[in-house]
Design an enzyme around this catalytic site. Structure first.
Site, PDB file in Angstrom:
ATOM      1  N   LYS A  48     -19.458-119.407  10.362  1.00 21.17           N
ATOM      2  CA  LYS A  48     -18.191-119.122   9.686  1.00 21.17           C
ATOM      3  C   LYS A  48     -17.467-120.378   9.208  1.00 21.17           C
ATOM      4  O   LYS A  48     -16.645-120.315   8.280  1.00 21.17           O
ATOM      5  CB  LYS A  48     -17.276-118.332  10.620  1.00 21.17           C
ATOM      6  CG  LYS A  48     -17.657-116.877  10.805  1.00 21.17           C
ATOM      7  CD  LYS A  48     -17.277-116.043   9.592  1.00 21.17           C
ATOM      8  CE  LYS A  48     -17.405-114.560   9.851  1.00 21.17           C
ATOM      9  NZ  LYS A  48     -16.934-113.755   8.715  1.00 21.17           N
ATOM     10  N   SER A  68     -26.705-116.288  13.967  1.00 20.21           N
ATOM     11  CA  SER A  68     -25.420-116.590  13.328  1.00 20.21           C
ATOM     12  C   SER A  68     -24.337-117.126  14.243  1.00 20.21           C
ATOM     13  O   SER A  68     -23.328-117.637  13.754  1.00 20.21           O
ATOM     14  CB  SER A  68     -24.887-115.320  12.634  1.00 20.21           C
ATOM     15  OG  SER A  68     -24.689-114.287  13.572  1.00 20.21           O
TER      16      SER A  68
END
Length: 509
Positions: A51, A305
Site C-alpha cells: 500500500k 501483499s
C-alpha cells in the site's frame, strides 16, 4: 488499455520510500504442485505492505500547496500506514480515521509515523463517512485507498517489477482483490506488455466484490463481507478499478478461510515469513486454480501483499491450516460403549496420527467421540478412511467442513445436558468492542433463559459466540425477529449434527 496508464506507471514516484521487492521461488510448494511458483514479496516493504506505493505516489503528485493544508484517509490498516509514512517523508500533516475496532498494533504504527489517528465508529464505512465530513470541514485532501489513478499507478509498479525480474513472461499472475487498486494497476501494465499472461484475481468466498461485479456486468454492493481477510474486506469494487479490471482480468477465484490459513503456512514453510490473511490470499487462489485446471509445468506468480497480522490471530490460523490443506479430518464417530472399542477404532485408523480426541460418557450403549485425524493423501484419503471405518462397524460423520464444529463444538465436548427444554442453538458474530456483549444481552432481555454459552476470540474484529437459548416452539418466530432487529449476524445451528451428537439438551432425539 489507455496509453495514459502505462505512462503513469512508468513515471510513478514510489522508490523514494518503497523498495523493489524480490521475486522469490517457493521451492517446497513448487515441488508439491508440479509448477514453478514465485512469490512477489511485498511483505518486505518498510510498512510490510504494498500500500505504500500507491499512497506515496498520490501524495507526491499533489502540489506543495495542497499538501501544506494536510491530508486525510480512512483505513483500518495498510493504507493508513502507507499514507502515514509517505506524509512523514514529505513533511505533510496526515489524519487517519480508523474504526474503534482497529487493533492497537496498527494504531500505534500510524502514530509512530507522526500521523494523527482518530478512532471513530465500529466499521470502515463509519470511519470513512466521518473522514469525509472532516475533509470538508477542515479543508483537507482525501486520499482514497484504491479508486484513484495515481494510487492505481503506484500499485502498478509491482507488475512492472515482476516482468523485469522473471526470466520469461509467467503463465499467470495471481492478485488479491479488495477495492481493486492492486489488480487494476498490475493488469494494466502486464496486459499492455505481455497480453498472453493471465491475470487472475483472488477473493475470499465471503467478500467476492470483483467476482460479483463480473457476474453482474456492473458494480454491486455486497450486503456483508467476512472480516478474516480484513485487508480485502470491501463491500464494493472501485469505479475506476472495475473499469480497468473488466478489460484486463481473465478470471476470479474464490477461496475459503481454511484455504487462506493453509497458504499462510505454505508461505512460512518456504520463506519463514508470516503473511496476514489478505497477504496469503493470492497464493491460496493459485493453489485452487492449479487443482481446478490440472495445471503442470507452468511458471506462476502470487503477490504476497502484506504481513500486518496480529500475533494472537496465528492461533486460529494454526488450527485451520491443516484442514485447509486437507491434511487433517474431523470426524464424529459412534463407538460401542464397551471395553476394547477405542482400541478397535485406533486399529481401524492404522498408523495415522490422532490429532484430537474428545469424549465423555453419555449412555451405556454408544459413545460419540470427536476425533481429529492426520492425513497425507488429501480429500481422497479422507473419503477412503470414512469408508474403512464404516466397514469396521463404526458410524462416521465427517465434520471437516462444519463451521460450528470447527469453531465451537470441538471445545465443548462433555456430555449432554439433562432437564433443559426447548433449547435453540444460535451462532453469532459479535464486534470486538467494549460493551458489545452487554448491548446484545440487554436487547435480548430477560424473556428467555441462556442455557449454553461458548465464546472464541481469534484476534479479529469479530468474536464468535455459540449460545443456547430456551425458546418454546410458539415463540421461535419472535426470537428470529428480535435477533434480526439487534443487527448481529447469526445462524441457527439447532439441527447441526455436531451439536446433536455432543452438546444438545436432549441427546440425539
Amino acid at each position: 488499455m489507455p496509453q495514459s496508464y502505462i505512462e503513469r506507471i512508468l513515471r510513478a514516484r514510489v522508490y523514494d520510500v518503497a523498495t523493489e521487492t524480490p521475486l522469490t521461488p517457493a521451492k517446497l510448494l513448487s515441488k508439491r504442485l508440479g509448477n514453478q511458483v514465485w512469490l512477489k514479496r511485498e511483505d518486505l516493504q518498510p510498512v510490510f505492505s504494498f500500500k505504500l506505493r500507491g499512497a506515496y505516489n498520490k501524495l507526491k503528485h499533489l502540489s506543495a500547496e495542497v499538501r501544506g493544508r494536510g491530508v486525510i484517509a480512512a483505513s483500518a490498516g495498510n493504507h493508513a500506514q502507507g499514507v502515514s509514512m509517505g506524509a512523514a517523508r514529505l513533511g505533510c500533516d496526515a489524519t487517519i480515521v480508523m474504526p474503534r475496532t482497529t487493533p492497537a498494533i496498527k494504531v500505534d504504527a500510524v502514530r509512530g509515523w507522526g500521523a494523527k489517528a482518530v478512532l471513530h465508529g465500529d466499521s470502515f464505512d463509519e470511519a470513512n463517512a466521518y473522514a469525509q465530513g472532516l475533509t470538508a470541514e477542515r479543508g483537507l485532501t482525501f486520499l482514497h485507498p484504491f479508486d484513484d489513478p495515481d494510487v492505481i499507478a503506484g500499485q502498478g509498479t509491482i507488475g512492472m517489477e515482476i516482468l523485469r525480474q522473471h526470466p520469461e513472461p509467467p503463465a499467470a499472475i495471481f492478485v488479491p482483490v479488495g477495492g481493486g487498486g492492486l489488480i487494476a494497476g498490475v493488469a494494466a501494465y502486464v496486459k499492455y506488455v505481455h497480453p498472453q499472461v493471465r491475470i487472475i484475481g483472488v477473493e475470499p468466498e465471503d467478500a467476492p466484490t470483483l467476482h460479483a461485479a463480473m457476474a453482474a456486468g456492473r458494480r454491486v454492493v455486497l450486503d456483508e463481507v467476512g472480516l478474516f481477510a480484513d485487508g480485502v474486506a470491501v463491500r464494493q469494487i472501485g469505479k475506476e478499478t472495475f473499469r480497468i479490471a473488466r478489460q484486463t482480468v481473465d478470471d476470479v477465484v474464490l477461496v475459503s478461510t481454511d484455504a487462506i490459513c493453509a497458504a499462510i503456512k505454505d508461505i512460512f514453510d518456504d520463506t519463514r515469513g508470516i503473511a496476514e490473511p489478505a497477504g496469503a490470499l493470492a497464493l491460496a487462489g493459485l493453489k485452487h486454480w492449479v487443482a481446478r485446471e490440472g495445471a503442470e509445468g507452468l511458471s506462476l506468480v502470487a503477490i504476497h501483499s502484506g504481513a500486518n497480522v496480529n500475533f494472537d490471530r496465528l492461533r486460529h490460523v494454526a488450527e485451520r491450516a491443516e484442514l485447509g490443506e486437507r491434511r487433517e479430518a474431523l470426524f464424529a464417530v459412534g463407538i460401542p460403549e464397551r471395553p476394547g472399542s477405542f482400541l478397535g477404532f485406533c486399529k481401524a485408523l492404522g498408523k495415522r496420527q490422532i490429532t484430537e480426541f474428545n469424549y465423555r460418557y453419555a449412555d451405556h450403549q454408544d459413545a460419540h467421540v470427536f476425533a481429529g485425524v492426520q492425513l497425507t493423501g488429501g480429500a481422497d484419503e479422507r473419503t477412503e478412511l470414512v469408508q474403512r471405518l464404516e466397514t469396521k462397524g463404526f458410524s462416521v460423520l465427517d465434520m471437516s467442513d462444519n463451521e460450528a464444529a470447527k469453531l465451537h463444538v470441538r471445545y465443548m465436548v462433555g456430555g449432554h445436558a439433562a432437564g433443559v427444554e426447548d433449547e435453540r442453538l444460535i451462532r453469532f458474530e459479535f464486534p470486538e468492542r467494549p460493551g458489545a456483549l452487554l448491548n446484545f444481552l440487554t436487547g435480548l432481555g430477560k424473556r428467555w433463559n441462556i442455557s449454553l454459552f461458548h465464546y472464541r476470540n481469534h484476534g479479529a474484529a469479530y468474536g464468535r459466540v455459540l449460545m443456547g437459548i430456551q425458546v418454546p416452539d410458539a415463540q421461535r418466530a419472535e426470537l428470529t425477529d428480535l435477533l434480526t432487529q439487534l443487527g448481529y449476524r447469526f445462524w441457527d445451528e439447532s439441527d447441526n449434527p455436531a451439536y446433536r451428537l455432543f452438546a444438545s439438551a436432549g441427546g440425539l432425539t
